[in-house]
Design a protein around this motif. Structure first.
Motif, PDB file in Angstrom:
ATOM      1  N   VAL A  28       0.785  -1.064  -0.116  1.00 48.74           N
ATOM      2  CA  VAL A  28       0.132  -0.005  -0.036  1.00 48.74           C
ATOM      3  C   VAL A  28       0.837   1.280  -0.144  1.00 48.74           C
ATOM      4  N   MET A  29       1.858   1.210   0.577  1.00 51.54           N
ATOM      5  CA  MET A  29       2.754   2.633   0.753  1.00 51.54           C
ATOM      6  C   MET A  29       3.340   3.051  -0.560  1.00 51.54           C
ATOM      7  N   GLY A  30       3.051   4.136  -1.075  1.00 47.29           N
ATOM      8  CA  GLY A  30       3.293   4.910  -2.087  1.00 47.29           C
ATOM      9  C   GLY A  30       2.636   4.377  -3.292  1.00 47.29           C
ATOM     10  N   LYS A  31       1.583   3.788  -2.986  1.00 50.59           N
ATOM     11  CA  LYS A  31       0.603   3.491  -4.084  1.00 50.59           C
ATOM     12  C   LYS A  31      -0.561   4.517  -4.323  1.00 50.59           C
ATOM     13  N   ASP A  32      -1.340   4.661  -5.567  1.00 55.74           N
ATOM     14  CA  ASP A  32      -2.324   5.606  -5.645  1.00 55.74           C
ATOM     15  C   ASP A  32      -3.651   4.910  -5.459  1.00 55.74           C
ATOM     16  N   SER A  33      -4.690   5.700  -5.689  1.00 50.18           N
ATOM     17  CA  SER A  33      -6.100   5.067  -5.315  1.00 50.18           C
ATOM     18  C   SER A  33      -6.673   3.996  -6.164  1.00 50.18           C
ATOM     19  N   ASN A  34      -6.000   4.169  -7.292  1.00 52.39           N
ATOM     20  CA  ASN A  34      -6.574   3.058  -8.422  1.00 52.39           C
ATOM     21  C   ASN A  34      -5.897   1.731  -7.937  1.00 52.39           C
ATOM     22  N   ALA A  35      -4.378   1.917  -7.461  1.00 52.74           N
ATOM     23  CA  ALA A  35      -3.947   0.594  -7.029  1.00 52.74           C
ATOM     24  C   ALA A  35      -4.513   0.104  -5.869  1.00 52.74           C
ATOM     25  N   LEU A  36      -5.079   0.753  -4.826  1.00 57.27           N
ATOM     26  CA  LEU A  36      -5.667   0.390  -3.649  1.00 57.27           C
ATOM     27  C   LEU A  36      -7.188  -0.156  -3.909  1.00 57.27           C
ATOM     28  N   THR A  37      -7.875   0.303  -4.946  1.00 55.89           N
ATOM     29  CA  THR A  37      -9.171  -0.166  -5.478  1.00 55.89           C
ATOM     30  C   THR A  37      -8.825  -1.470  -5.897  1.00 55.89           C
ATOM     31  N   ARG A  38      -7.899  -1.763  -6.931  1.00 55.79           N
ATOM     32  CA  ARG A  38      -7.489  -2.870  -7.474  1.00 55.79           C
ATOM     33  C   ARG A  38      -7.156  -3.774  -6.251  1.00 55.79           C
ATOM     34  N   LEU A  39      -6.575  -3.712  -5.311  1.00 56.04           N
ATOM     35  CA  LEU A  39      -5.945  -4.475  -4.175  1.00 56.04           C
ATOM     36  C   LEU A  39      -7.383  -4.724  -3.216  1.00 56.04           C
ATOM     37  N   PHE A  40      -8.162  -3.966  -2.716  1.00 54.85           N
ATOM     38  CA  PHE A  40      -9.224  -3.979  -1.742  1.00 54.85           C
ATOM     39  C   PHE A  40     -10.607  -4.103  -2.266  1.00 54.85           C
ATOM     40  N   GLY A  41     -10.918  -3.469  -3.334  1.00 53.29           N
ATOM     41  CA  GLY A  41     -12.075  -3.025  -3.947  1.00 53.29           C
ATOM     42  C   GLY A  41     -12.385  -1.661  -3.729  1.00 53.29           C
ATOM     43  N   GLU A  42     -13.765  -1.306  -3.859  1.00 49.70           N
ATOM     44  CA  GLU A  42     -14.247   0.012  -3.702  1.00 49.70           C
ATOM     45  C   GLU A  42     -13.996   0.564  -2.074  1.00 49.70           C
ATOM     46  N   PRO A  43     -13.502   1.779  -1.798  1.00 49.91           N
ATOM     47  CA  PRO A  43     -13.548   2.186  -0.590  1.00 49.91           C
ATOM     48  C   PRO A  43     -14.855   2.667  -0.012  1.00 49.91           C
ATOM     49  N   ARG A  44     -14.781   2.230   1.374  1.00 47.09           N
ATOM     50  CA  ARG A  44     -16.032   2.437   2.128  1.00 47.09           C
ATOM     51  C   ARG A  44     -16.204   4.013   2.221  1.00 47.09           C
ATOM     52  N   LEU A  45     -15.272   4.720   2.439  1.00 47.64           N
ATOM     53  CA  LEU A  45     -15.030   6.001   2.610  1.00 47.64           C
ATOM     54  C   LEU A  45     -14.126   6.658   1.468  1.00 47.64           C
ATOM     55  N   ASN A  46     -14.461   7.689   0.994  1.00 46.61           N
ATOM     56  CA  ASN A  46     -13.404   8.542   0.113  1.00 46.61           C
ATOM     57  C   ASN A  46     -13.605  10.055   0.408  1.00 46.61           C
ATOM     58  N   VAL A  47     -12.676  10.472   1.427  1.00 47.64           N
ATOM     59  CA  VAL A  47     -12.757  12.101   1.866  1.00 47.64           C
ATOM     60  C   VAL A  47     -11.890  12.721   1.413  1.00 47.64           C
ATOM     61  N   GLN A  48     -12.275  13.682   0.559  1.00 47.23           N
ATOM     62  CA  GLN A  48     -11.285  14.914   0.031  1.00 47.23           C
ATOM     63  C   GLN A  48     -10.878  15.802   1.219  1.00 47.23           C
ATOM     64  N   GLU A  49      -9.699  15.771   1.478  1.00 42.33           N
ATOM     65  CA  GLU A  49      -9.332  16.754   2.713  1.00 42.33           C
ATOM     66  C   GLU A  49      -8.565  17.858   2.087  1.00 42.33           C
ATOM     67  N   VAL A  50      -8.191  18.846   2.809  1.00 43.33           N
ATOM     68  CA  VAL A  50      -7.569  20.031   2.280  1.00 43.33           C
ATOM     69  C   VAL A  50      -6.229  19.754   1.263  1.00 43.33           C
ATOM     70  N   TYR A  51      -5.382  18.984   1.873  1.00 44.33           N
ATOM     71  CA  TYR A  51      -4.066  18.926   1.262  1.00 44.33           C
ATOM     72  C   TYR A  51      -4.065  17.413   0.656  1.00 44.33           C
ATOM     73  N   GLY A  52      -5.016  16.552   0.823  1.00 43.37           N
ATOM     74  CA  GLY A  52      -4.957  15.200   0.558  1.00 43.37           C
ATOM     75  C   GLY A  52      -6.460  14.397   0.520  1.00 43.37           C
ATOM     76  N   ARG A  53      -6.017  13.181   0.628  1.00 46.54           N
ATOM     77  CA  ARG A  53      -7.411  12.282   0.693  1.00 46.54           C
ATOM     78  C   ARG A  53      -7.243  11.276   1.458  1.00 46.54           C
ATOM     79  N   LYS A  54      -8.301  10.605   2.082  1.00 49.06           N
ATOM     80  CA  LYS A  54      -8.444   9.711   2.897  1.00 49.06           C
ATOM     81  C   LYS A  54      -9.117   8.554   2.453  1.00 49.06           C
ATOM     82  N   LEU A  55      -8.833   7.451   2.015  1.00 49.68           N
ATOM     83  CA  LEU A  55      -9.513   6.335   1.725  1.00 49.68           C
ATOM     84  C   LEU A  55      -9.816   5.157   2.879  1.00 49.68           C
ATOM     85  N   GLN A  56     -10.812   4.755   2.874  1.00 45.95           N
ATOM     86  CA  GLN A  56     -11.128   3.995   4.154  1.00 45.95           C
ATOM     87  C   GLN A  56     -11.780   2.332   3.531  1.00 45.95           C
TER      88      GLN A  56
END
Length: 129
Positions: A53-81
Motif C-alpha cells: 500500500v505505501m506509495g500506491k495511488d487510489s487506483n492501485a488500492l481499489t484494485r487491491l481492496f475493492g471500492e473504498p467504504r469512504l473517500n474523503v477529500q481533505e484540504v491537502y490530500g485524501r483519505k480512503l477507508q
C-alpha cells in the motif's frame, strides 16, 4: 510635592518592570554558546509489511481492496477507508511532488470497536477477502 511624587510613581513602576527586554546577568567564566533548538526525535513507525500500500495511488488500492467504504477529500490530500470483518484500514494519500498524483504516505488500522490492530496484518486480511 506629594502631587509630583504621585505623578512619578507610575513611571518608576514601569521602569522597574520593563527593562527593555534585555537582562544582563553576571556569569562565571563559562562561555555561552548558541545551541540550535532541535525537536525530539519522532518515533519510527515501521512500514514493514505495508509494501502493498505505501506509495500506491487510489487506483492501485481499489484494485487491491475493492471500492473504498469512504473517500474523503481533505484540504491537502485524501483519505480512503477500506473495511472487512477483521479490521478497518485508513489510507492517507498526499501529492507525491513528482507528477501531482496522490500516493499513500500513511495508514492506520483498527478493529470495528476501535481497538488498534497491526497495520500489516490488516492489509493482509483485507486482501484475502
Amino acid at each position: 510635592m506629594h502631587k509630583i511624587i504621585l505623578a512619578l510613581l507610575p513611571l518608576t513602576m514601569v521602569a522597574a518592570c520593563g527593562g527593555g527586554g534585555q537582562t544582563k546577568v553576571a556569569s562565571a567564566s563559562v562561555p555561552v554558546r548558541d545551541v540550535p533548538v532541535t525537536s525530539a526525535p519522532r518515533p519510527v513507525i515501521s512500514a514493514k509489511g505495508l509494501e502493498a500500500v505505501m506509495g500506491k495511488d487510489s487506483n492501485a488500492l481499489t484494485r487491491l481492496f475493492g471500492e473504498p467504504r469512504l473517500n474523503v477529500q481533505e484540504v491537502y490530500g485524501r483519505k480512503l477507508q477500506f473495511s472487512g470483518k477483521a479490521c478497518v484500514l485508513d489510507a492517507y494519500l498526499y501529492p507525491d511532488g513528482k507528477n501531482g498524483g496522490e500516493i499513500v504516505t500513511h495508514v492506520d488500522a483498527r478493529r470495528s470497536d476501535g481497538a488498534e490492530v497491526d497495520r500489516a496484518a490488516c492489509v493482509n486480511a483485507l486482501q484475502k477477502r
